[in-house]
Design an enzyme around this catalytic site. Structure first.
Site, PDB file in Angstrom:
ATOM      1  N   CYS A  16      -1.471  14.509   0.595  1.00 22.86           N
ATOM      2  CA  CYS A  16      -2.522  15.008   1.555  1.00 22.86           C
ATOM      3  C   CYS A  16      -3.300  16.215   0.468  1.00 22.86           C
ATOM      4  O   CYS A  16      -2.767  16.941   0.086  1.00 22.86           O
ATOM      5  CB  CYS A  16      -1.856  15.658   2.640  1.00 22.86           C
ATOM      6  N   GLY A  71      -5.654   2.059  -1.462  1.00 24.36           N
ATOM      7  CA  GLY A  71      -7.128   2.658  -1.771  1.00 24.36           C
ATOM      8  C   GLY A  71      -8.357   1.271  -1.954  1.00 24.36           C
ATOM      9  O   GLY A  71      -8.126   0.561  -2.616  1.00 24.36           O
TER      10      GLY A  71
HETATM   11  C1  LIG Z   1      -8.745  10.556   8.495  1.00 17.93           C
HETATM   12  C2  LIG Z   1      -7.611  10.112   7.655  1.00 17.93           C
HETATM   13  C3  LIG Z   1      -6.565  10.596   7.813  1.00 17.93           C
HETATM   14  C4  LIG Z   1      -5.381  10.356   6.989  1.00 17.93           C
HETATM   15  N1  LIG Z   1      -4.182  10.734   7.384  1.00 17.93           N
HETATM   16  C5  LIG Z   1      -3.092  10.644   6.301  1.00 17.93           C
HETATM   17  C6  LIG Z   1      -1.757  11.032   6.691  1.00 17.93           C
HETATM   18  O1  LIG Z   1      -1.459  11.364   7.775  1.00 17.93           O
HETATM   19  N2  LIG Z   1      -0.866  10.867   5.630  1.00 17.93           N
HETATM   20  C7  LIG Z   1      -1.126  10.115   4.544  1.00 17.93           C
HETATM   21  O2  LIG Z   1      -0.163  10.202   3.854  1.00 17.93           O
HETATM   22  N3  LIG Z   1      -2.248   9.811   4.253  1.00 17.93           N
HETATM   23  C8  LIG Z   1      -3.381   9.956   5.020  1.00 17.93           C
HETATM   24  N4  LIG Z   1      -4.695   9.513   4.882  1.00 17.93           N
HETATM   25  C9  LIG Z   1      -4.733   8.640   3.823  1.00 17.93           C
HETATM   26  C10 LIG Z   1      -4.689   7.142   3.904  1.00 17.93           C
HETATM   27  O3  LIG Z   1      -3.318   6.901   4.101  1.00 17.93           O
HETATM   28  C11 LIG Z   1      -4.948   6.382   2.663  1.00 17.93           C
HETATM   29  O4  LIG Z   1      -4.039   6.780   1.725  1.00 17.93           O
HETATM   30  C12 LIG Z   1      -6.258   6.538   2.042  1.00 17.93           C
HETATM   31  O5  LIG Z   1      -7.457   6.490   3.212  1.00 17.93           O
HETATM   32  C13 LIG Z   1      -6.575   5.517   1.079  1.00 17.93           C
HETATM   33  O6  LIG Z   1      -6.578   4.066   1.520  1.00 17.93           O
HETATM   34  P1  LIG Z   1      -7.791   3.344   2.257  1.00 17.93           P
HETATM   35  O7  LIG Z   1      -8.909   3.225   1.249  1.00 17.93           O
HETATM   36  O8  LIG Z   1      -7.226   2.133   2.656  1.00 17.93           O
HETATM   37  O9  LIG Z   1      -8.389   4.078   3.459  1.00 17.93           O
HETATM   38  C14 LIG Z   1      -5.770   9.698   5.825  1.00 17.93           C
HETATM   39  C15 LIG Z   1      -7.045   9.159   5.491  1.00 17.93           C
HETATM   40  C16 LIG Z   1      -7.732   9.260   6.386  1.00 17.93           C
HETATM   41  C17 LIG Z   1      -9.485   8.852   6.120  1.00 17.93           C
END
Ligand SMILES: Cc1cc2nc3c(=O)[nH]c(=O)nc-3n(C[C@H](O)[C@H](O)[C@H](O)COP(=O)(O)O)c2cc1C
Length: 324
Positions: free
Chosen positions: A100, A200
């Site tokens: 995070c 990602g």
């Molecule tokens: C609004 C938001 C909230 C997120 N909350 C968390 C979380 O609670 N824990 C975590 O490990 N990652 C969190 N992430 C990161 C996502 O799990 C992920 O690693 C990141 O969005 C990249 O993946 P994606 O390209 O598929 O979105 C969050 C991302 C977003 C956009």
């Protein structure tokens, strides 16, 4: 894909997303093919000191065959006690958030701050393993933009006993900017023997195929690509989708949430989820405004049912973010 002795029905997993990975969306992702689902990050301290909002995050359904809870914190003892607590009894896997990027979290030595302290991060994994459950870790490829430490960090996590790691291909400094570095994720995959879940920028089945081929990862985690689009798991895995339209999916989402939560909770939560379902659809703006008028679940469902916006086929919609 296997995590310790747990066999997942697919290697596509639904991510922890604060404010979004609630029981309704997790149920849909699991029903539509996600092999593993995570709660959003839950404070280990909040859990131990009985914060009333923490319990709201821990509901699960029968759709989720393998369930992970994600904890955040920096004190190994508190994290271990949280993992052993009765409240987490129904979860199969405990995941620790070490990615995070939010300032408030980092300044408490939590989340991605742990990337800079692999010794404490290792102590956390060793302590949480006392729960007897597989412990997984989700982290980013590094803290500063120009210093990628993810390979070493993954080795530390493996040595401490992590059963799997998820790697988000961005640094902490990047937050969500730029593109995820799949090359670096491939390096992590090469460096450890435990399963690596690549994360990602996966917004479609094509992206899923590409990231797997590019990184050689055992699994793929999807976050933003599943918001308003849980059927991405059906498209990826071929799991039959029992919902004809996006409207049917949104209505099911409301029903699952309403079976656990108060009207006010459901209405407030669905405002942002429906904004996701509307994304890129003609007339979405009006539906978002209409949803804001709903005072209870019955009114919310009526608004969703009467709107033509979401009555588009559930499958075969072009994904919103485009392809990589
Ligand atoms: C609004 C938001 C909230 C997120 N909350 C968390 C979380 O609670 N824990 C975590 O490990 N990652 C969190 N992430 C990161 C996502 O799990 C992920 O690693 C990141 O969005 C990249 O993946 P994606 O390209 O598929 O979105 C969050 C991302 C977003 C956009």
């Amino acid at each position: 894909m296997k995590i310790d002795e747990l066999e997942l029905k697919s290697d596509a997993v639904f991510a922890p997303i604060a404010g979004f990975s609630e029981v309704g969306l997790r149920a849909l992702c699991a029903e539509l093919g996600a092999g593993l689902t995570y709660t959003e990050m839950v404070s280990a301290k909040g859990l131990m000191y009985g914060n009333e909002h923490t319990e709201d995050l821990l509901h699960t359904t029968e759709y989720e065959k393998v369930r992970a809870v994600q904890l955040f914190g920096s004190d190994p003892e508190i994290l271990a006690r949280a993992a052993e607590s009765r409240e987490l009894g129904k979860f199969d896997i405990v995941d620790i958030n070490m990615g995070c990027p939010v300032k408030k979290i980092v300044s408490n030595n939590e989340g991605s701050a742990l990337l800079k302290n692999p010794s404490l991060a290792s102590d956390i994994v060793r302590a949480v393993r006392r729960s007897g459950k597989p412990v997984t870790v989700k982290f980013r490829i590094g803290f500063e933009k120009n210093s990628r430490t993810g390979v070493d960090f993954a080795r530390y996590m493996q040595d401490a006993g992590a059963a799997a790691v998820t790697v988000h291909g961005r640094t902490r400094e990047q937050f969500y900017e730029g593109t995820a570095d799949w090359d670096y994720i491939a390096e992590v995959v090469q460096a450890v023997d435990i399963p690596v879940i690549a994360n990602g920028d996966v917004f479609s089945k094509e992206d899923y195929i590409k990231i797997k081929a590019h990184t050689g990862a055992a699994g793929v985690m999807i976050a933003r690509g599943a918001l308003g689009h849980p059927q991405i798991f059906s498209e990826i895995t071929g799991t039959p989708c029992p919902y004809a339209t996006v409207q049917d999916i949104a209505l099911k989402h409301i029903d699952v949430l309403a079976s656990f939560h108060s009207d006010i909770y459901v209405v407030n939560n669905m405002k942002k989820q429906i904004a996701c379902y509307c994304k890129g659809l003609r007339g979405g703006k009006q539906l978002k405004l209409d949803v804001f008028k709903a005072r209870n679940v019955a009114e919310l469902k009526e608004i969703v049912k009467e709107s033509a916006v979401l009555s588009v086929p559930a499958l075969g919609q072009k994904t919103r973010e485009g392809q990589r």
